[in-house]
Design an enzyme around this catalytic site. Sequence first.
Site, PDB file in Angstrom:
ATOM      1  N   ALA A  14       0.802  -1.226   0.000  1.00 46.63           N
ATOM      2  CA  ALA A  14       0.000   0.000   0.000  1.00 46.63           C
ATOM      3  C   ALA A  14       0.836   1.278   0.000  1.00 46.63           C
ATOM      4  CB  ALA A  14      -0.939  -0.001   1.207  1.00 46.63           C
ATOM      5  N   GLN A  17       3.733   3.036  -5.342  1.00 38.81           N
ATOM      6  CA  GLN A  17       3.112   3.971  -6.288  1.00 38.81           C
ATOM      7  C   GLN A  17       1.737   3.522  -6.750  1.00 38.81           C
ATOM      8  OE1 GLN A  17       5.483   6.517  -9.056  1.00 38.81           O
ATOM      9  NE2 GLN A  17       6.595   4.598  -9.222  1.00 38.81           N
ATOM     10  N   ARG A 100      14.264 -13.342 -14.768  1.00 42.76           N
ATOM     11  CA  ARG A 100      12.848 -13.563 -14.420  1.00 42.76           C
ATOM     12  C   ARG A 100      12.704 -14.689 -13.389  1.00 42.76           C
ATOM     13  NH1 ARG A 100       7.863 -12.096 -16.434  1.00 42.76           N
ATOM     14  NH2 ARG A 100       6.193 -13.603 -16.146  1.00 42.76           N
ATOM     15  N   ASP A 161      -3.737  -4.852 -19.708  1.00 40.39           N
ATOM     16  CA  ASP A 161      -3.425  -5.207 -21.090  1.00 40.39           C
ATOM     17  C   ASP A 161      -4.644  -4.986 -21.995  1.00 40.39           C
ATOM     18  OD1 ASP A 161      -0.822  -6.230 -20.232  1.00 40.39           O
ATOM     19  OD2 ASP A 161      -1.998  -7.827 -19.318  1.00 40.39           O
ATOM     20  N   HIS A 189       0.190 -12.385 -18.100  1.00 40.03           N
ATOM     21  CA  HIS A 189       0.514 -10.958 -18.073  1.00 40.03           C
ATOM     22  C   HIS A 189       2.028 -10.841 -18.242  1.00 40.03           C
ATOM     23  CE1 HIS A 189       0.566  -6.737 -17.215  1.00 40.03           C
ATOM     24  NE2 HIS A 189       1.344  -6.912 -16.169  1.00 40.03           N
TER      25      HIS A 189
END
Length: 334
Positions: A14, A17, A100, A161, A189
């Site tokens: 929270a 940004q 990743r 998206d 995503h």
Amino acid sequence: MAPKEVIKVLVTGAAGQIGYSLLYMVANGDIFGHDQPLDLVMLDIEPMMGVLEGVAMELNDCAFTTLRSVVATADEKTGFSGIDAALLVGAMPRKAGMERKDLLAANVRIFKSQGKALDQFAKKTVKVIVVGNPANTNAGIAAKYAPSIPTRNFSAMTRLDQNRAQHQIAAKCGVTIQDVSGVIVWGNHSSTQFPDVSHAKVNKGGKSLAVYAACNDDAWLKGDFIKTVQSRGAAVIAARKLSSAMSAAKACADHMRDWFQGTKHGHHVSMAVPSDGSYGVPAGLIYSFPVTIENREWKIVQGLEINDFGREKMKVTADELAQERADALAVCQE
């Protein structure tokens, strides 16, 4: 009419940004309804508690009519206890030079812990959206470690998206956003996602046209359009030196609003949800499908014709998700 029962909403990450933009939309009624009272819980790590105290002050100073209380905490029990909705924004961000798989490993541990907290403390009817990346796989891990909560109550966000794709089509055709409907995002995503406009329509010149007819540029639709949507997040980072925040928060709000308030008749939206095998997607993968929603229950749109071009794109993103899931489950066993 009797006042509505107060609901409890959690936003993780929270202090970040996205959270800062999203909290306003939660508190002002855009998501759950302008007549829906709510208690808001903000969860973040201990070093961010000072920041959250300031955010709590701001939320109270906004004097929202829907907001009954605001709690800032770094404790998962406090954060997850009795919640009706969880907006899981917080995740380890990808850093320069990070592979990743390293990002995946770091986030698996976060969402394994949050899944356990959901299982132990949240309402069994809780609706969960994962925004923190890799969102689809993080949602799958959270669901795995919350076995007492129905798997279909977990979703990941691909609405950003869809929104990106809708804007690209509107700009190309010289129409407004509301003149474009039926865009679908399939899969992950990530840069393998498939933004599909083969079932989408454009209102142009008083007529409802198929997107391919409205754009009259098949090469663009099968090439640069898809690449632009797939790489939009990276483009924002390159330009802004920060990842998407306002647009991500808006998409999260869109996703959760439709989940709680339902989709418009005749319209579908893109949500990453547990596959039931529809369209040949392996069951159990958290995969983005077109869905309709009624009474807070989503249903995958069935019977859409998929051409060979689309099937190939859908398989690529499904294969990536299957590999991500395997990698994540391996980390869980460590």
